[in-house]
Design an enzyme around this catalytic site. Sequence first.
Site: not given
Lengths: 219, 219, 217, 217
Positions: A48-50, A90
């Site tokens: 999840s890129e967050n 990330s």
Amino acid sequence: MDNNQIKNIIAKRVAKEFQNGFVVNLGIGLPTLVANYVPEEVEVILQSENGFVGMGPLAEAGKEIKDLVNAGAMPVTLVPGAAFFDSATSFAIIRGGHVDVTVLGALQVDEKGNLANWMVPGSMVPGMGGAMDLVVGAKKVIVAMTHTAKGAKKILKQCDLPLTAKEQVNLIITEMGVIEVVNRRLILREINPHFTLEEVQALTDAELIICEDLKAMEV
Amino acid sequence: MDNNQIKNIIAKRVAKEFQNGFVVNLGIGLPTLVANYVPEEVEVILQSENGFVGMGPLAEAGKEIKDLVNAGAMPVTLVPGAAFFDSATSFAIIRGGHVDVTVLGALQVDEKGNLANWMVPGSMVPGMGGAMDLVVGAKKVIVAMTHTAKGAKKILKQCDLPLTAKEQVNLIITEMGVIEVVNRRLILREINPHFTLEEVQALTDAELIICEDLKAMEV
Amino acid sequence: MTKIKTLEEVLTHIQDDMSIMIGGFLGTGTPEYIIDGLVDKGVKNLTIIGNDSGFENSGIGKLITNKLVKKLITSHIGTNPETGRQMNQGEMEVDLVPQGTLAERIRSAGAGLGGFLTPTGIGTLVEEGKEKITIGDKEYLLELPLKADVALLKGTKVDVKGNIYYDKAARNFNPLMAMAAELVIVEAEEIVEAGEIDPDHVMTPGIFVDIIVKEVK
Amino acid sequence: MTKIKTLEEVLTHIQDDMSIMIGGFLGTGTPEYIIDGLVDKGVKNLTIIGNDSGFENSGIGKLITNKLVKKLITSHIGTNPETGRQMNQGEMEVDLVPQGTLAERIRSAGAGLGGFLTPTGIGTLVEEGKEKITIGDKEYLLELPLKADVALLKGTKVDVKGNIYYDKAARNFNPLMAMAAELVIVEAEEIVEAGEIDPDHVMTPGIFVDIIVKEVK
């Protein structure tokens, strides 16, 4: 087919591209559904890129955990072995080629593998978010989308919307079939048996090369 | 003065440059002694380039903690509020200007503020370690060293050894005095009362400009 | 599909002429058990990338003492006289890199960057052969990413998914190297189940780690 | 010399026309209490740097809804229609930056780098006005560091020295912004004594933090 059926046909087919141990980033919207179709014997690690890997399904109502949300701000869960990190890490993961597959929607995609999905000049400009990095960095880029939008073709000879990235798309999966981008040409590998080749080509601006080994898409 | 006295005179004087809250990196050797002279009312945060802030004194024999060592591999202690990080972050701190003072030894330093302390071609080549980053990144660079080495001058018009960094030294503290580098000139700000101006200049290759407000160095 | 292997299995992956990153800072956070395995196997002509060359009988120093290293890319060799001797005798090539630049070059490779601009080394021998770029009124060196075939890490606590926790100053170069090599092998002081390391405390996500080997003392 | 201040004291440091980085990702890890203070004070002509523009009534969105923002540097504005409206009407300048590039530009500033080379944005509008550099056979964009006058962070647990622990996905841009601004202010969910956060678990070392303010809901 209603819209919901279409989305699930696409999501189900995308899931077959995953292999055991793959690190996968699923875009917001249709791509999120793909998680529902990953076979139990295939262990996929969702990024999840967050800021984490090891994302589980959406949290049940009433069981949301503060600060545990996906990149679309939806409350989610974790699987054992998850790990959090900051945004620079990330995107080091994303840009550095450590994501095996990224699945995104598209406004347009073309036969060179160009992708447009972040703005329509003068009207809708959501911004690119993490998409430009994901598409450049992931080992395999899968576009998962409806074959047309309100009748308009989306698989083109040449995108005319501003690009998200140049020549990075590897596979296009729609409700009509599975199309691979090879050397700036589109190879139709699978076709949904509900459609004829003529119907698929008629709704595709770019020329489709029919794979010698064309298969029926499982729907 | 024996060598030990000399080192402690220098270390004691260096410590006066510190202000409350300063983040300080002390090089291996003489600079390490500076920690012993920081006044109790001045809280200095020691950065260790192998990956932490909040370094305390050397560990007592028998009380060493595994993996808690300084950049010279000596067992150390922590103060409350310490924090560990990886080497990229450690040098982000150093290069990014988040260290207020770095104290290092030198083989040579010159009137332009050039520093040489990482190699003698053909003989001793320890490598630069973190010194090149520290000297470029720290807000204030203090060279703490004996005024001469076996009779040879070390404060020169022009370094002839390979440089560690160009024009980065701000202050030179030796057992003979305190010399500030200002606009490529050396200003003698303090002199050790045991020496005369003539004696200091005689052991300094570069021209010393005597500060109008020349003070006695506390020894 | 377990990531946990024996030292023998690990050693089948490491061949002559490979480039190998080795975590640690003067031996702290260094996978000594795997290094001993490399010495026993006698893999040679290695290119070794690490912060320092350790001491004559510890860390990277053991590979040097046993003459297994063709080229060393490092920031500091002052603690190991044998490194200087082999360098001066022309027996081993040594490429000295400022420590911050070394860390950032490794991170840069792992992060998919093409390089970065640093003020470190301007006006020194480190400039040689490098492009200088001026931004505003300040000069920088363009430094390039540094990758390797294999990274050898040392983790204090490693879960079966490969998530790593490093205690105190053992972290150093390990998390950076975990991202910058084709094959990543971690030597674990302790192996625990998935989930036993709090996801907030993981310092190297398991997605980077291919093989886990339990340290044997 | 305590770092702990009241919101009123914090607000004395923030003036019209400043550039402000604000941590968070769609509101998670965003210092809402300080943002409310900025709205109440009515500081204006701000340049805001943050991952996204939140929603109309939360996060950075509150500053936009109240027309306090002159320029927004961000990666995504799709969740806040008011941002698009002000942009299209020419009331606010919006600079869209790929998320990974935004994170890296902030890190680059904090790390004292002059910039970095990224493949992201090649062949897109993001190229405009930027230098292209080819390394090997691959093209990269030279992206420059991004600094600010002030960084506003949100920490889950903050000790009195300013060391910060972020829970789960609240970390995001916060640790990067902590390094890239002249004045760094953290809004703490909880303030603890020095040493109560394990030194291995600190995600932002206290040396970066100037002011701590306790969140009031």
